[in-house]
Every structure is written in structure tokens, then in C-alpha cells.
Design a protein around this motif. Structure first.
Motif, PDB file in Angstrom:
ATOM      1  N   SER A 152      14.311 -13.285 -54.456  1.00 21.25           N
ATOM      2  CA  SER A 152      14.452 -11.974 -55.081  1.00 21.25           C
ATOM      3  C   SER A 152      13.316 -11.078 -54.612  1.00 21.25           C
ATOM      4  CB  SER A 152      14.512 -12.090 -56.603  1.00 21.25           C
ATOM      5  OG  SER A 152      13.306 -12.602 -57.145  1.00 21.25           O
ATOM      6  N   SER A 153      12.451 -10.659 -55.498  1.00 27.37           N
ATOM      7  CA  SER A 153      11.386  -9.735 -55.129  1.00 27.37           C
ATOM      8  C   SER A 153      10.479  -9.532 -56.335  1.00 27.37           C
ATOM      9  CB  SER A 153      11.992  -8.384 -54.713  1.00 27.37           C
ATOM     10  OG  SER A 153      11.005  -7.376 -54.625  1.00 27.37           O
ATOM     11  N   ARG A 195       9.816 -14.809 -55.719  1.00 24.45           N
ATOM     12  CA  ARG A 195       9.627 -13.362 -55.773  1.00 24.45           C
ATOM     13  C   ARG A 195       8.536 -12.927 -54.797  1.00 24.45           C
ATOM     14  NH1 ARG A 195       9.775 -12.432 -62.404  1.00 24.45           N
ATOM     15  NH2 ARG A 195      11.772 -13.526 -62.735  1.00 24.45           N
ATOM     16  N   PRO A 196       8.914 -12.560 -53.582  1.00 20.61           N
ATOM     17  CA  PRO A 196       7.911 -12.065 -52.626  1.00 20.61           C
ATOM     18  C   PRO A 196       7.366 -10.704 -53.049  1.00 20.61           C
ATOM     19  CG  PRO A 196       9.929 -12.781 -51.523  1.00 20.61           C
ATOM     20  CD  PRO A 196      10.239 -12.690 -52.965  1.00 20.61           C
ATOM     21  N   GLY A 197       6.151 -10.422 -52.592  1.00 18.27           N
ATOM     22  CA  GLY A 197       5.560  -9.115 -52.821  1.00 18.27           C
ATOM     23  C   GLY A 197       5.788  -8.212 -51.626  1.00 18.27           C
ATOM     24  N   ILE A 198       4.733  -7.639 -51.107  1.00 14.82           N
ATOM     25  CA  ILE A 198       4.819  -6.722 -49.964  1.00 14.82           C
ATOM     26  C   ILE A 198       4.732  -7.555 -48.688  1.00 14.82           C
ATOM     27  CG2 ILE A 198       3.806  -4.722 -48.834  1.00 14.82           C
ATOM     28  CD1 ILE A 198       2.573  -3.969 -51.554  1.00 14.82           C
ATOM     29  N   GLU A 227       2.959 -12.467 -45.206  1.00 14.63           N
ATOM     30  CA  GLU A 227       3.665 -12.707 -43.954  1.00 14.63           C
ATOM     31  C   GLU A 227       4.901 -13.567 -44.252  1.00 14.63           C
ATOM     32  OE1 GLU A 227       2.891 -11.170 -41.314  1.00 14.63           O
ATOM     33  OE2 GLU A 227       0.871 -10.457 -41.851  1.00 14.63           O
ATOM     34  N   PRO A 228       5.939 -13.487 -43.432  1.00 12.31           N
ATOM     35  CA  PRO A 228       7.137 -14.287 -43.683  1.00 12.31           C
ATOM     36  C   PRO A 228       6.857 -15.774 -43.892  1.00 12.31           C
ATOM     37  CG  PRO A 228       7.629 -12.641 -42.032  1.00 12.31           C
ATOM     38  CD  PRO A 228       6.148 -12.545 -42.305  1.00 12.31           C
ATOM     39  N   SER A 249      13.089 -22.263 -62.676  1.00 10.64           N
ATOM     40  CA  SER A 249      11.767 -21.642 -62.605  1.00 10.64           C
ATOM     41  C   SER A 249      11.700 -20.587 -61.509  1.00 10.64           C
ATOM     42  CB  SER A 249      10.697 -22.701 -62.333  1.00 10.64           C
ATOM     43  OG  SER A 249      10.675 -23.679 -63.341  1.00 10.64           O
ATOM     44  N   HIS A 250      10.727 -19.677 -61.660  1.00 16.33           N
ATOM     45  CA  HIS A 250      10.463 -18.697 -60.618  1.00 16.33           C
ATOM     46  C   HIS A 250       8.987 -18.741 -60.250  1.00 16.33           C
ATOM     47  CE1 HIS A 250       9.296 -16.225 -64.173  1.00 16.33           C
ATOM     48  NE2 HIS A 250       8.401 -15.718 -63.331  1.00 16.33           N
ATOM     49  N   VAL A 251       8.693 -18.273 -59.037  1.00 16.60           N
ATOM     50  CA  VAL A 251       7.304 -18.220 -58.569  1.00 16.60           C
ATOM     51  C   VAL A 251       7.105 -16.929 -57.784  1.00 16.60           C
ATOM     52  CG1 VAL A 251       7.872 -19.582 -56.509  1.00 16.60           C
ATOM     53  CG2 VAL A 251       5.494 -19.385 -57.249  1.00 16.60           C
TER      54      VAL A 251
END
Length: 262
Positions: A152-153, A195-198, A227-228, A249-251
Motif C-alpha cells: 500500500s503506502s 506501507r512504503p514511504g517516499i 530505495e526499492p 499485520s502491517h509494517v
């Protein structure tokens, strides 16, 4: 696991041609998985991509052209993967699009809203549904860890007024994670959300200067872009079986971006 051993699982990655998806495929190849990449950028001949992953260490590799919007093809695609590889053990829902046009949410058009949710939410749900049905109808082999991951994000929780449709689409994925975790837990399929950030990818290249300034001013406590590979390494750990009792769960993989501060 020694470097000469191969994972027995078959991992399916959407949005596999570039960015985070490509990094996920490469990390999983190095771990020895069989990797199937799905992307609308792929053609019927992706030998170079497949050879590259095999050289990285993938037990097997194939890339299929695939469009999340075409939900009528999802079940057929899952069956094709299972026929080609023998199983569908891991699904990593990475494919997604950003807002077609950033701007005031009061100017958001129905067309851009539908386009974003069509890929990020509708397409993702129905592909996961097709893969989940296959998993339930086909038991796992001994020693195989089966997982579903939603990428997600940080935008699932952090509001951004200039890309409302993107945030809405990503905010729904935590609930998809919970729902599929509940539905699949009895079958031993773990479900996670990342959940990636920028992240430095083609998707963020148009606003890179803006984010460079924001990061320099401290918006990311870690002080740098993600970074990817940062995202890919986390997913590789989640599907390894090390977090088998953490389903639903999410991280956050965001360098502290999402931490509330005074």
C-alpha cells in the motif's frame, strides 16, 4: 538455508517490470524462489527479463503480460501461472498507479478517481480473490510458506490533499489485508500489508525536487529517500515464514515518516 539451496515456493509479483516490483523480483530471485512477474509492460517475449532473474538465482522465472484492470482475465492468468510453475504460493500485490493529475481534491474528476481505484483497489481485490481461490482449492506442499502481501503506502494513513484518489485507494488496502487474513488463516496463508514511504522510482520522479527539499528539511527522520530494495528486502522477510503468526499485520517502510511528532 545455504546459498546452493532453492526455495520451493512460487512467488507472483505484479507491477514487476520496474521500480519496487522489479526490486522485489530480484531479491526473491537471489533467495532462490521461482518468480513469475506480471506487468502490462511485458510482451509475449520477455526472455531477457527471465534470463536475468535466473542468473540472479531464481529457481525458475517467467514474465507474463497482464493488466489489473481486465478482471475477466484474472482467473485465467492464475491458472496459467499454476500450469507453468506447478503452484501459486505467494502473491505480492505491488502494481499500482499514482494520481493521474495532482491538484486540489475539489477539482478531482470522476475519470481520474475511477482510473486510480480501478487499478489500486478493484483490480487488486479481484486478482487476490482469484489467487486465494486457487490456494484454497490446492493444498500447500510440505514445507511451503504461503503468503499474500499488499503493497500500500504511507498514504494509507497520511492524508495528501493533492492526490486524494490515491490516498483513498491505498487506505482501503489495510481492510483488504484484514479480510483476506481472516478468510485465509485456516488454510495457513499469511496476509501482510507493507506501507512504503517516499520511494525513489519512476512514479515519484516528477516530484523528486519537491521531495528532496522536504527530506532535507526533516520530513523523513532517517534523512533519505527509500530505495526499492528497502521495500523488497522487507517483503522477502515477511514471506519467508519468519512471521507466520503475524497474519493481518502491517509494517511501515518509511524511515519514520509516519511517526507523529510535536
Amino acid at each position: 538455508m545455504s546459498g546452493s539451496e532453492k526455495r520451493s515456493e512460487v512467488a507472483v509479483v505484479t507491477g514487476a517490470a520496474q521500480g519496487i516490483g522489479r526490486a522485489i523480483c530480484e531479491v526473491m530471485a537471489r533467495t532462490g524462489y521461482a518468480v513469475c512477474g506480471l506487468d502490462r509492460a511485458f510482451t509475449d517475449n520477455n526472455e531477457e527479463w527471465e534470463v536475468r532473474l535466473t542468473r540472479f538465482g531464481a529457481r525458475d522465472a517467467a514474465a507474463f503480460p497482464f493488466d489489473l484492470n481486465k478482471i475477466e482475465t484474472h482467473s485465467e492468468t492464475v491458472s496459467r501461472i499454476a500450469e507453468r510453475f506447478g503452484a501459486v504460493d505467494i502473491l505480492i500485490n505491488n502494481a499500482g498507479i499514482g494520481s493521474p493529475k495532482r491538484g486540489d481534491m475539489l477539482d478531482l474528476t470522476p475519470e481520474n478517481y475511477d482510473a486510480t481505484l480501478g487499478v489500486n483497489l478493484r483490480g487488486t481485490f479481484f486478482l487476490t480473490q482469484a489467487a486465494a481461490r486457487w490456494m484454497l482449492n490446492n493444498g500447500a506442499k510440505n514445507g511451503v510458506n504461503r503468503s499474500i502481501v499488499f503493497v500500500s503506502s504511507a498514504g494509507a494513513e497520511i492524508a495528501s490533499l493533492e492526490r486524494a484518489e490515491y490516498c483513498i485507494s491505498k487506505a482501503a488496502l489495510p481492510m483488504l489485508t484484514k479480510l483476506f487474513a481472516l478468510r485465509m488463516s485456516a488454510a495457513g496463508v499469511n496476509v501482510f500489508e507493507v506501507r512504503p514511504g517516499i520511494v525513489r522510482t519512476a512514479m515519484t520522479s516528477a516530484v523528486a525536487a519537491k521531495y528532496d527539499v522536504a527530506i532535507s528539511e526533516g520530513i523523513v527522520p532517517a534523512g533519505r529517500w527509500a530505495e526499492p530494495d528497502d521495500i523488497a528486502d522487507a517483503i522477502n522477510a515477511l514471506v519467508s515464514g519468519a512471521f507466520r503468526f503475524a497474519t493481518g499485520s502491517h509494517v511501515f517502510i518509511d524511515g519514520g515518516l509516519s511517526i507523529q511528532r510535536l
